[in-house]
Design an enzyme around this catalytic site. Structure first.
Site, PDB file in Angstrom:
ATOM      1  CD  GLU A  17     -16.608   7.165   8.164  1.00  0.00           C
ATOM      2  OE1 GLU A  17     -16.717   6.078   8.763  1.00  0.00           O
ATOM      3  OE2 GLU A  17     -17.301   8.162   8.438  1.00  0.00           O
ATOM      4  CG  ASP A 222     -15.743  -3.617  13.767  1.00  0.00           C
ATOM      5  OD1 ASP A 222     -16.593  -4.050  14.565  1.00  0.00           O
ATOM      6  OD2 ASP A 222     -15.689  -2.425  13.392  1.00  0.00           O
TER       7      ASP A 222
END
Length: 258
Positions: A17, A222
């Site tokens: 990240e 998601d």
């Protein structure tokens, strides 16, 4: 406008990240503290400390406290991914937190559900000025930088053709939400909820207690249900990391001239 002295702490839970940010730091130095590597230096003219917290609220809280006490950061930004908790929030969208709540905090009947004992708070508000600047950086990234930083095949594969920036409530807990029933339960208890993750509200609580301004931004990976993509790590590497890079770049460049 930001007045000196200013030192930004940039936190993510997973290594990918922050891909690319640490490599670009000028005058880079690494310090290991409590099993974490804190990298100090300059990003686009801004004094920064980058660190990976690891996953979960305790890990995030320990990292934030160290950033404040050991490294003297004055502001904190947490970047990473989250699951959607609202039908209007889709994969590839960005959620910038106006407030954060610990969805697994429940000490009833001693205190109301979600309230953190002895703080009087259930929802921890992010710093308005820093959050406004982060949201603007995200909006500019989506409008101007996304196609330059995310490969065309990945835009097609993850259907990132019209990503949006949302602002609102994010909930955190030490549980990966991957069931429709659990998500529905949380949404019923917290109707404004936009996204779920595992660290942001812990960051918010520690910053609240130390009086340090903070902001949290999440790329939606998601739908927080059984349809969560099996290529989760690919999404982080090929999409979320590039979102974080582009948004932090805009935030730092703007701050350096403020």
């Amino acid at each position: 406008m930001i007045s000196p002295p200013f030192r930004l702490g940039v936190i993510s839970a997973l290594q990918h990240e922050q891909h690319g940010l640490i490599d670009l730091m000028q005058d880079r130095r690494s310090v290991t503290r409590a099993m974490r590597e804190y990298v100090t230096g300059s990003l686009w003219g801004m004094d920064c400390v980058c660190v990976l917290s690891r996953v979960g609220k305790v890990a995030a809280a320990a990292t934030v406290a160290t950033l404040i006490e050991r490294f003297g950061v004055t502001h904190i930004v947490f970047t990473g991914v989250a699951g959607s908790a609202d039908r209007a929030v889709r994969v590839g969208d960005i959620v910038v937190a106006d407030a954060l709540v610990q969805h697994d905090m429940d000490t009833t009947p001693l205190f109301p559900r979600f309230e953190v004992p002895l703080t009087g708070q259930s929802h921890f508000a992010s710093d308005l000025g820093l959050t406004n600047r982060l949201a603007k950086a995200a909006q500019d990234f989506v409008g101007m930088d996304l196609r330059a930083l995310v490969a065309a095949q990945d835009i097609d594969a993850f259907r990132l053709h019209q990503p949006r920036v949302h602002r609102g409530l994010i909930a955190s807990g030490d549980e990966f939400i991957d069931s429709r029933s659990k998500l529905a339960e949380l949404k019923q208890a917290l109707p404004p909820l936009l996204a779920v993750e595992m660290e942001g509200a812990a960051v918010a609580q520690v910053c609240f207690e130390f009086g340090v301004p903070f902001a949290v931004i999440r790329t939606v990976s998601d739908a927080a249900n059984e349809d969560a993509p099996v290529d989760f790590m690919q999404f982080i590497e090929r999409v979320a990391a590039r979102y974080a890079f582009g948004i932090v770049k805009r935030l730092c460049a703007e701050g350096a001239t403020a």
